[in-house]
Design an enzyme around this catalytic site. Sequence first.
Site, PDB file in Angstrom:
ATOM      1  N   ASP A  91       4.987  -4.867  13.429  1.00 23.71           N
ATOM      2  CA  ASP A  91       4.306  -4.903  12.140  1.00 23.71           C
ATOM      3  C   ASP A  91       4.625  -6.238  11.468  1.00 23.71           C
ATOM      4  OD1 ASP A  91       3.835  -2.257  12.762  1.00 23.71           O
ATOM      5  OD2 ASP A  91       4.646  -1.452  10.886  1.00 23.71           O
ATOM      6  N   SER A 232      13.617 -10.844  10.309  1.00 22.52           N
ATOM      7  CA  SER A 232      12.495 -11.418   9.601  1.00 22.52           C
ATOM      8  C   SER A 232      11.221 -11.654  10.360  1.00 22.52           C
ATOM      9  CB  SER A 232      12.931 -12.758   9.023  1.00 22.52           C
ATOM     10  OG  SER A 232      13.259 -13.653  10.077  1.00 22.52           O
TER      11      SER A 232
END
Length: 310
Positions: A91, A232
């Site tokens: 995602d 991240s």
Amino acid sequence: MDALPFLYGAVPGRLLLKVLSAPALSQACGRFLDSRLSAFLIPGFVRRNGIDLDDYETDGIRTFNEFFRRKIKEGKRPFDMTPSVLCAPCDGLLAVWHIDGGGTVIPVKQSSYTVASLLQDEALADSYVGGMCLVYRLCVDNYHRYCYADGGKKSGNVFIPGVLHTVRPVALEPLPVFAMNSREYTVIESPAFGRIVQMEVGAMLVGRIVNLEGEGTAVRGKEKGWFEYGGSTVIVLAGPGKLSVRADIAENSRQGIETPVRMGELVGRLPEGDPSCMAPAWSTRANPLTHDGAHDGTRDGSHDGKEAAV
């Protein structure tokens, strides 16, 4: 997160930033988030980010990091197994950049960096000149496990130590963050897309990278690993003539806009016809992407709105 403009835009803030981006602080934060003392943070995190707990397996969670790396329920992230299409391995917010003849990635509204500085391997970097760099920037409300973008023989994991800057736009504009932060990558020999690199990049305040397998065979769509809090970014590199990017993603990237995608979602496909005919003309600042539509180790790599990626 309101402090980020101060940290990256003011001299006193940049002095403090040297401390905040150091791996030692990341490791200390990680130890706390691994402890049961961190469990009180979970309800507020869920509420602020609108996380639908019905989508996830939450039994037995005792710490914040266990919640952050929670597994999604079966069937919530179907993965397109068509060999000729490339799907998102995670995602996130996706932007795709062309790698120019000098091996430099020139994002819109961000600092440029070379593939050689990203990989710390000039010979490997040369194979991506003229290719594409797909950058998936995860936000904290995203699913933080990731899978293999494609299958094939894979190398061992290469860990590159570094600092731990935020991957928010406030840092990406003045600094080549992805070539500075701690990161880890593997090379996959894809039968369809050739040699691709899949890299995970850590970020401020932990960004711990956990990859599950070493050298061997990557299986398309199989879980590759996860990030813990602060983790991240996933970067995929494809060689020249190997990928035609989905038209809306390409157009958004030209305008400096990231496209929200989910793991398993189609983001590109093999070009039709002779790959040597697939390179359109572009300026140096343009982003020409398409004509159309056992555990190997834990590394401390330690959308705007809601809580964004750190």
